[in-house]
Structures are given as structure tokens and as C-alpha cells.
Design a protein around this motif. Structure first.
Motif, mmCIF file in Angstrom:
data_model
loop_
_atom_site.group_PDB
_atom_site.id
_atom_site.type_symbol
_atom_site.label_atom_id
_atom_site.label_comp_id
_atom_site.label_asym_id
_atom_site.label_seq_id
_atom_site.Cartn_x
_atom_site.Cartn_y
_atom_site.Cartn_z
ATOM 1 N N LYS A 114 -18.320 -2.899 54.503
ATOM 2 C CA LYS A 114 -17.420 -4.454 55.164
ATOM 3 C C LYS A 114 -17.339 -4.159 56.196
ATOM 4 O O LYS A 114 -16.957 -3.601 57.068
ATOM 5 C CB LYS A 114 -17.620 -5.367 54.258
ATOM 6 C CG LYS A 114 -17.776 -5.467 52.887
ATOM 7 C CD LYS A 114 -19.833 -6.012 53.142
ATOM 8 C CE LYS A 114 -19.733 -6.326 50.800
ATOM 9 N NZ LYS A 114 -20.640 -4.807 50.608
ATOM 10 N N SER A 118 -30.109 -9.634 46.437
ATOM 11 C CA SER A 118 -29.051 -9.555 46.433
ATOM 12 C C SER A 118 -28.693 -8.749 45.962
ATOM 13 O O SER A 118 -28.781 -7.609 45.187
ATOM 14 C CB SER A 118 -28.298 -10.971 46.301
ATOM 15 O OG SER A 118 -26.709 -11.021 46.137
ATOM 16 N N PHE A 119 -27.173 -8.300 46.390
ATOM 17 C CA PHE A 119 -26.753 -7.250 45.518
ATOM 18 C C PHE A 119 -26.580 -7.400 43.896
ATOM 19 O O PHE A 119 -26.021 -8.917 43.749
ATOM 20 C CB PHE A 119 -25.391 -6.607 46.001
ATOM 21 C CG PHE A 119 -24.449 -5.405 45.017
ATOM 22 C CD1 PHE A 119 -24.967 -4.921 45.080
ATOM 23 C CD2 PHE A 119 -22.983 -5.622 44.604
ATOM 24 C CE1 PHE A 119 -24.507 -3.424 44.126
ATOM 25 C CE2 PHE A 119 -22.824 -4.711 44.049
ATOM 26 C CZ PHE A 119 -23.332 -3.660 43.885
ATOM 27 N N ALA A 126 -20.129 -12.105 50.500
ATOM 28 C CA ALA A 126 -19.213 -10.254 50.658
ATOM 29 C C ALA A 126 -19.635 -9.823 52.146
ATOM 30 O O ALA A 126 -18.666 -9.297 52.411
ATOM 31 C CB ALA A 126 -19.541 -9.561 49.491
ATOM 32 N N GLN A 127 -21.122 -10.073 52.363
ATOM 33 C CA GLN A 127 -21.651 -9.026 53.961
ATOM 34 C C GLN A 127 -21.326 -10.178 55.000
ATOM 35 O O GLN A 127 -21.743 -9.717 55.922
ATOM 36 C CB GLN A 127 -22.718 -9.321 53.730
ATOM 37 C CG GLN A 127 -23.738 -8.786 52.121
ATOM 38 C CD GLN A 127 -24.785 -8.082 52.268
ATOM 39 O OE1 GLN A 127 -25.521 -8.931 52.958
ATOM 40 N NE2 GLN A 127 -25.441 -7.483 50.958
ATOM 41 N N ASP A 150 -21.028 -16.776 48.030
ATOM 42 C CA ASP A 150 -21.103 -14.711 48.269
ATOM 43 C C ASP A 150 -21.550 -14.642 49.668
ATOM 44 O O ASP A 150 -22.183 -14.350 50.599
ATOM 45 C CB ASP A 150 -22.687 -14.936 47.950
ATOM 46 C CG ASP A 150 -21.807 -13.348 47.517
ATOM 47 O OD1 ASP A 150 -21.561 -12.289 48.248
ATOM 48 O OD2 ASP A 150 -22.842 -12.133 46.298
ATOM 49 N N SER A 174 -15.371 -9.635 50.310
ATOM 50 C CA SER A 174 -16.163 -8.445 49.315
ATOM 51 C C SER A 174 -15.407 -7.470 50.489
ATOM 52 O O SER A 174 -15.112 -7.766 51.810
ATOM 53 C CB SER A 174 -16.527 -7.241 49.366
ATOM 54 O OG SER A 174 -17.020 -6.346 49.322
ATOM 55 N N SER A 229 -12.248 -7.210 43.997
ATOM 56 C CA SER A 229 -13.300 -6.817 44.783
ATOM 57 C C SER A 229 -14.213 -7.987 45.173
ATOM 58 O O SER A 229 -13.941 -9.275 44.049
ATOM 59 C CB SER A 229 -14.324 -5.334 43.879
ATOM 60 O OG SER A 229 -15.322 -6.682 42.683
ATOM 61 N N GLY A 230 -14.805 -8.182 45.714
ATOM 62 C CA GLY A 230 -16.054 -9.509 45.456
ATOM 63 C C GLY A 230 -16.237 -9.524 44.396
ATOM 64 O O GLY A 230 -17.423 -10.519 44.408
ATOM 65 N N SER A 231 -17.319 -8.084 44.025
ATOM 66 C CA SER A 231 -17.775 -8.515 42.725
ATOM 67 C C SER A 231 -16.875 -9.794 40.871
ATOM 68 O O SER A 231 -17.427 -11.036 40.501
ATOM 69 C CB SER A 231 -17.499 -7.401 41.625
ATOM 70 O OG SER A 231 -18.690 -7.114 42.068
#
Ligand SMILES: Cc1ncc(COP(=O)(O)O)c(C=O)c1O
Length: 379
Positions: free
Chosen positions: A187, A85-86, A159-160, A157, A182, A59-61
Motif C-alpha cells: 500500500k 475488490s480484494f 484499504a488502497q 473500504d 490497510s 490488518s485491513g481485513s
């Protein structure tokens, strides 16, 4: 007519046959862990993002977590990041035992404000995590200069922001020490489940992350270090390999929609009348239009809650990214931050609203959305 925030059915219907064929091939092959599909995705995505190495992860996490683990960041260390952010961005820092140190965002891009970073650096600072929020790169050049000057790692990061370009054409995830993607379904390049990737040009870090991805075992069952199960599923890689062929087309459509929203909102008079704020693609250059990939199209409005209710009643999807800035999350109370510490991030959390955007959105959908927004503020 309903306009959802995101319509994955519209995205998958035209490629359904290819997706199912890719899945069926894996089922027939009975080979579900890593392998060729993951390797080819890693190669393709790394090249697309302008890095030498890509390591597919769960995952991105986990991309963020394993990146910090590979950098050896842990207890007693500080990592600077944005409060807007997330949760995963700051969660990863806390999970390795380090302390998230927040720095406010720029009011135009909502990305980390480079002018405020240096005053947050202490002798414990080990890294900076800029987030390329909503699909636009943070202002990387000054961030990289600070990092070089202070001997800090930079973990982007992204991710987006897959494919988003900084002002000189460098792509999100390729500029720092490590970059994190991510493949969450929403996405621009989304799996049918979870997935992520770490990008880097550093071979030593790439090798280390490959080992950490399998619990730190190399050879198998011999552990010189402790990692985790951070593997990207073969099935998800096979799906992503199919979808990757469409990524540029989909992103270009999101950009067309962004231009159309801008026109519609400008015509609506809402920018002047209520101070509606449109996303600003600050690195837009001549010709190439990769500067903002519009994973989200986010507007700033007064009385956001009222607008969101109104849109809901009209069958229009919207979402708040994010309602609570990270420095005010309950789990970070012990860090000692207070309301008022990061005014731009706090304001963004009060005013920003993501409205529908996805490749298959039509101009008609967009007119319905903008009409509904106008209607609300004319009441
Ligand atoms: C900015 C940001 N960072 C990290 C993540 C975590 O990615 P994932 O959901 O794949 O774990 C996301 C995903 O939503 C994100 O938007």
C-alpha cells in the motif's frame, strides 16, 4: 533492465537506518503490544485522514471485520458492495454471518455505481461498503445520500486509498460511518508485515472497536461481548510512524508517474489503435493533486494474457486485480449469482492489468514498460 511491479527495497534502502532504529527501540523497551507507538500512529493517521478517531488493528481485513461487528451486523442481514475488490471486502461480510449483495461498478472508475444501489436494497440491508479501488474514491455523495435516506451504515473500504480525496476534498475513510485502511506492504503506506486501521468520527463506535480489538474485554478479562485479537503490533506501528513522514512525498511521486504514463501511452497511439484504457482520475480539481493516489496504475487492454506474458518475458512485472469477480467466487456459489450479472465488473476482470508503479520508478523504467506494451500490439 527489469522493472518490477513494486520495489520495496528501493523504498526502504534510503530510510533503512531510521526503520532499524525504530525497531531496535521497541526491542530494547521490551514492550510489544499497543502502547505509545500505536497511539501516536492512530492520532497522526486519523488527522491525516480527517477523522477524530483511528483504531490500529491487525490488518485491513480485520478493520472491515471489526467494523461490521461493531455495527452489530450478522446473520439475516445484507450488506451491499462491489464485485470488483480484494476478497476481504466480501469475506468480512460473510464472516459476520451476513449476506454480501453485489452491485455493478462504474465502467470509468471501476468503483461502485451509485445508480444501481437502490434497486439492491431490501428490508434486510444494513450497510453499504464502497471500495476506493486502486486509490480513487468511489462517488460518495450519492452513496451517502442513499444511506441516509434508507438508514444504512456506510463502511468505506479505503484499504488502497489512504489520503485520496473525493471531489470536495474530503479524504477516503472520513465520509462514511467507518473507514478501513490497510498497511499491507504494497500500500502507499505499508508496514513490514500486516496492519490496518479503522477511522471514524463516532466516539461510541471508536470505544466499542477498541474493546472488540482485545477480545471484547473491558476491564481486562471481563467480557460483555465477544471480539477478537485485532491489535496492531507495536513494531509495525513504530515502522509506520517512520514511513508516515514520507507518505505525501511518495504519493506525489506516484502521481507524477501517472502523468508521465498518460503522456507516454497517448504518444504511443495505443489509446486510438487498440482502445487501451488509461485510469481516469475523475475528481481531479485545480491545483491539489490528491484525487487519485495511484496505489495501482491500471490499464485496460485486449488480449491481456498475451500482454502479461510478453511483459514477463521482458522482465516487467504486472498483476491482475482481480481475475475473478467476487460474485463468481466458488465460495459464494450459494448466493446464486451467474456470469453476466455484473457486466462491467466482469469486463474489468478480463481486461485490467496493473503495471509497475511505485515512488522510486524512473522515467526510463516507464519508457521501457510502454515500449514493451507497444511492441506487443505491433507484433
Ligand atoms: C480493497 C481491499 N480491501 C481489503 C484489503 C485487506 O487488507 P489486508 O491485506 O491488510 O488485510 C485489501 C488489501 O489488499 C484491499 O486491497
Amino acid at each position: 533492465m527489469r522493472v518490477p511491479l513494486l520495489d520495496l527495497k528501493a523504498q526502504h534502502d534510503p530510510i533503512r537506518k531510521d526503520l532499524l532504529a525504530a525497531i531496535q527501540e521497541i526491542v530494547d523497551r521490551n514492550s510489544f503490544i499497543l502502547g505509545e507507538d500505536v497511539a501516536s500512529l492512530e492520532k497522526n493517521i486519523a488527522a491525516y485522514c480527517q477523522t477524530q478517531y483511528g483504531i490500529g488493528v491487525s490488518s485491513g481485513s480485520d478493520a472491515l471485520l471489526v467494523s461490521l461487528m461493531a455495527l452489530g451486523i450478522g446473520s439475516g442481514d445484507e450488506v451491499i458492495t462491489t464485485p470488483l475488490s480484494f476478497f476481504a471486502t466480501a469475506g468480512a461480510i460473510a464472516r459476520v454471518g451476513a449476506r454480501p449483495v453485489f452491485v455493478d461498478v462504474d465502467p470509468v472508475t471501476y468503483n461502485l455505481d451509485p445508480n444501481k444501489i437502490e434497486q439492491a436494497i431490501t428490508s434486510h440491508t444494513k450497510a453499504i461498503i464502497p471500495v476506493h479501488l486502486y486509490g480513487q474514491c468511489a462517488d460518495m455523495e450519492p452513496i451517502l445520500q442513499i444511506a441516509t435516506r434508507q438508514g444504512l451504515a456506510v463502511v468505506e473500504d479505503a484499504a488502497q486509498a489512504i489520503g485520496a480525496e473525493y471531489r470536495d476534498g474530503r479524504r477516503a475513510g472520513s465520509m462514511g460511518t467507518l473507514g478501513c485502511l490497510s498497511f499491507f506492504p504494497s500500500k502507499n503506506l505499508g508496514a513490514l508485515g500486516d496492519g490496518g486501521m479503522v477511522l471514524t468520527n463516532d466516539q461510541t463506535l471508536a470505544d466499542l472497536i477498541r474493546i472488540l480489538r482485545v477480545h471484547g474485554g473491558k476491564p481486562k478479562y471481563y467480557h460483555q461481548m465477544i471480539g477478537g485479537n485485532f491489535r496492531l503490533d507495536t513494531l509495525q506501528a513504530a515502522v509506520l510512524n517512520v514511513k508516515f513522514n514520507y507518505l505525501d512525498r511518495w504519493t506525489a511521486l506516484r502521481q507524477v508517474h501517472a502523468r508521465h504514463y498518460e503522456t507516454l501511452f497517448e504518444e504511443s497511439g495505443l489509446v486510438q489503435r487498440i482502445g487501451l484504457r488509461l485510469p481516469q482520475a475523475v475528481y481531479r480539481g485545480s491545483g491539489v493533486s490528491h484525487y487519485h493516489i495511484y496505489n495501482q496504475f491500471v490499464i485496460g487492454v485486449p488480449n491481456r494474457g498475451g500482454l502479461q506474458n510478453h511483459l514477463k518475458q521482458r522482465g516487467i512485472g504486472s498483476e491482475v486485480y482481480y481475475p475473478v469477480p467476487l460474485h463468481l467466487q466458488e465460495c459464494f456459489r450459494s448466493l446464486g449469482y451467474r456470469e453476466g450479472d455484473f457486466r462491467e465488473a466482469e469486463r474489468a476482470c478480463r481486461e485490467l492489468l496493473a503495471i509497475p508503479t511505485y515512488p522510486e520508478l524512473t522515467e526510463h523504467h516507464q519508457e521501457i514498460v510502454v515500449d514493451a506494451v507497444r511492441e506487443f500490439y505491433e507484433q
